[in-house]
Write an enzyme that holds these catalytic residues in place. Structure first.
Site, PDB file in Angstrom:
ATOM      1  N   LYS A  79       1.289  -1.468  -0.149  1.00 22.24           N
ATOM      2  CA  LYS A  79      -0.005  -0.157  -0.071  1.00 22.24           C
ATOM      3  C   LYS A  79       0.885   0.450  -0.370  1.00 22.24           C
ATOM      4  O   LYS A  79       1.785   1.091   0.366  1.00 22.24           O
ATOM      5  CB  LYS A  79      -0.946  -0.033   0.859  1.00 22.24           C
ATOM      6  CG  LYS A  79      -1.887   1.230   1.376  1.00 22.24           C
ATOM      7  CD  LYS A  79      -3.080   0.828   2.713  1.00 22.24           C
ATOM      8  CE  LYS A  79      -3.652   1.610   2.487  1.00 22.24           C
ATOM      9  NZ  LYS A  79      -4.522   1.612   3.395  1.00 22.24           N
ATOM     10  N   SER A 154      -9.771   0.857   2.521  1.00 18.48           N
ATOM     11  CA  SER A 154      -8.393   1.860   1.948  1.00 18.48           C
ATOM     12  C   SER A 154      -7.898   1.234   1.129  1.00 18.48           C
ATOM     13  O   SER A 154      -7.698   1.316  -0.023  1.00 18.48           O
ATOM     14  CB  SER A 154      -7.842   3.495   2.670  1.00 18.48           C
ATOM     15  OG  SER A 154      -7.373   2.598   3.576  1.00 18.48           O
ATOM     16  N   SER A 178      -9.813  -1.418   6.950  1.00 23.25           N
ATOM     17  CA  SER A 178      -9.395  -0.433   5.558  1.00 23.25           C
ATOM     18  C   SER A 178      -8.787  -1.970   4.910  1.00 23.25           C
ATOM     19  O   SER A 178      -8.266  -1.997   3.689  1.00 23.25           O
ATOM     20  CB  SER A 178      -8.404   0.823   5.680  1.00 23.25           C
ATOM     21  OG  SER A 178      -8.703   1.622   5.446  1.00 23.25           O
TER      22      SER A 178
HETATM   23  N1  GLN Z   1     -12.904   3.417   6.412  1.00 28.38           N
HETATM   24  C1  GLN Z   1     -12.322   4.916   7.630  1.00 28.38           C
HETATM   25  C2  GLN Z   1     -11.817   5.362   8.071  1.00 28.38           C
HETATM   26  O1  GLN Z   1     -12.354   6.418   6.616  1.00 28.38           O
HETATM   27  C3  GLN Z   1     -11.182   3.431   7.875  1.00 28.38           C
HETATM   28  C4  GLN Z   1     -10.084   3.494   7.361  1.00 28.38           C
HETATM   29  C5  GLN Z   1      -8.840   3.313   7.705  1.00 28.38           C
HETATM   30  O2  GLN Z   1      -9.450   1.591   8.035  1.00 28.38           O
HETATM   31  N2  GLN Z   1      -7.564   2.934   7.441  1.00 28.38           N
HETATM   32  O3  GLN Z   1     -11.630   6.091   8.028  1.00 28.38           O
END
Ligand code: GLN
Length: 503
Positions: A79, A154, A178
């Site tokens: 990532k 994400s 994410s």
């Molecule tokens: N979807 C969640 C957010 O927008 C979690 C994102 C993540 O785990 N990085 O914060």
């Protein structure tokens, strides 16, 4: 019959193949590069064109350097918020465009040491803010199962790359879901380890009390292998725990008979009935394996999203303060300080303080996308004088209650089972203009981060429309071994993990 393509095989199959015949690693890379050339235009899982020459060289070097490596010659994608020395690391944000990392994250060092071939860099929501990868400043990733759908987020680029056989495994980060949610949307395995299990040195911080790095893989054995490589104490991350790492792989086959599975009563708002049905089937599969089910109470779980969006935005607003156009990456054109455009920031000589403030302002205004700006606003608000007690402090108290719920639950059961996401993958554009709907995608994943407990998502069904459905298993801190064992037993008894997107 033609032999099975190498790119479609699992990490553990390929590891054995490469052990017998190291040239298989070179063929594997060529297959992946061809697939990327063919498919990445459509999927946009990778942010950058692979550098073929350097990757070929990396394979040769790693084969030589790591004859006994657990990941010898295996391409793993990363990532874009995990630092790889000399590579661009942008967090899919314009504000970091042109920034090249001066050092390797600890997880990267560990992958290298075991012979992995690093394939930079997987697309993501900007700074990991999102659940669909639509917040990437460089364009969304598409779901390999249905390209009009999101891959989740994400870590959507990591998940799509693994599901589409554009990488053999991937690293992602998980602050509120994410890793697990994109794994469930793309029909693969994704694990968020216990807070402290994996070093975050070299992970660009989102919310420092919640972030964890973890693996995304084609099956549970691969997850166990990748976790065993990246887990363990690291003196360079003060939150990393000095807890011994068990041999995850050799324990996979241990029977799960007698394990107690806790079934919580969950908020059903927005829960898709196909997800619910698949989960009920999965619970029956565990019963057939000799597990006992029992109900558990997670009383505060309905407050998890509100709590998370206070704590996570507070921490994010503070972590994002460092992007000022001076230290990293991008500086806005016309900011009055003489160093313009993207690229490595140089030290400016501000003519006046106003010019400096103007530069900060224009850089941050044009460098951050809408979601980072929203989080900075929310986070700054909840931390501001007069509101701190009402929001942040209260959020921290509810967080403690959520953690206590899990402590209590794990006295009564070994594992908690629940859906990973309320629905299968949604359509691109469906939720992007409604941040609250988007935030609700994480309703089942967020509490594991608030409580610091480990959780894994594994495939447990397909919807009528042919979209993957994921099941989430959670357990007590540092018991990833138990999670992996249970996930493995389920995987052996079913074949959801073998389903492939019809690309
Ligand atoms: N979807 C969640 C957010 O927008 C979690 C994102 C993540 O785990 N990085 O914060």
């Amino acid at each position: 019959m033609a032999s099975r393509a190498l790119a479609c095989q699992t990490l553990h199959e390929l590891r054995d193949l490469i052990q017998q015949d190291p040239t298989a690693a070179e063929h594997l890379l060529e297959e992946l590069l061809d697939r990327i050339a063919q498919l990445n235009g459509r999927l946009h899982a990778y942010l950058a064109e692979p550098d073929r020459k350097r990757l070929r060289q990396q394979v040769r070097e790693q084969l030589k350097a790591c004859p006994n490596g657990k990941l010898r010659g295996i391409p793993i994608t990363v990532k874009d918020n995990i630092c790889i020395q000399g590579e661009e690391t942008t967090c899919a944000s314009r504000i970091l465009q042109g920034f090249r990392s001066p050092y390797d994250a600890t997880v990267i060092e560990r992958l290298r040491r075991e012979g992995a071939v690093l394939m930079p860099r997987a697309n993501m929501d900007e700074f990991a803010f999102g659940s669909s990868t639509e917040n990437s400043a460089f364009g969304p990733t598409r779901n390999p199962w249905a390209t009009d759908r999101v891959p989740g987020g994400s870590s959507g680029g990591s998940a799509a790359a693994v599901a589409a056989d554009l990488a053999i495994g991937a690293l992602g980060s998980d602050t509120g879901g994410s890793i697990r949610q994109p794994a469930s949307f793309c029909g693969i395995v994704g694990m968020k380890p216990t807070y402290g299990r994996v070093s975050r040195y070299g992970l660009v911080a989102f919310a420092s009390s919640l972030d964890q790095i973890g693996p995304l893989t084609k099956d549970v054995t691969d997850a166990a292998i990748l976790l065993s490589v990246i887990a363990g104490h690291d003196a360079r991350d003060s939150t990393s725990a000095p807890v011994e790492v068990p041999d995850y792989v050799s324990q996979l086959n241990t029977s799960v008979k007698g394990l107690r599975i806790g079934l919580p009563k969950l908020p059903e708002e927005g829960l898709d009935h196909e997800v619910n049905d698949s989960l009920a089937e999965a619970v029956k599969a565990f019963e057939r394996l000799g597990c006992q089910t029992t109900s558990v109470e997670l009383r505060q779980i309905d407050k998890a999203i509100a709590t998370y969006y206070i704590i996570a935005t507070a921490e994010a607003s503070s972590n994002l303060a460092r992007y000022d156009g001076v230290q990293y990456g991008y500086r806005a054109v016309g900011s009055g300080l003489g160093v313009e455009g993207s690229g490595q920031a140089q030290s400016p000589e501000p003519r006046t303080q106003n010019a400096l403030l103007d530069m900060y302002l224009t850089t941050r205004t044009s460098g951050f996308g809408d979601e980072p700006k929203r989080r900075i606003l929310l986070g700054t608000y909840v931390l501001s004088h007069g509101y701190y007690d009402a929001y942040y402090l209260k959020g921290m108290k509810v967080r403690t209650l959520i953690k206590q719920d899990f402590d209590e639950a794990f006295k009564r059961c070994d594992l908690v089972v629940m859906p990973t996401a309320p629905s299968p993958a949604f359509r691109l554009g469906e939720k992007i203009d409604d941040p609250l709907q988007m935030y609700l995608s994480d309703i089942y994943t967020i509490s594991a981060n608030l409580a610091g407990v480990p959780a894994v998502s594994i495939p447990c069904g397909l919807s009528k429309a042919g979209l993957p459905i994921g099941m989430q298993l959670l357990t007590a801190p540092f018991r990833e071994d138990l999670l992996l064992r249970a996930a493995y037993a389920y995987e052996q008894a079913t074949d959801w993990h073998r389903r492939q997107p019809g690309l």
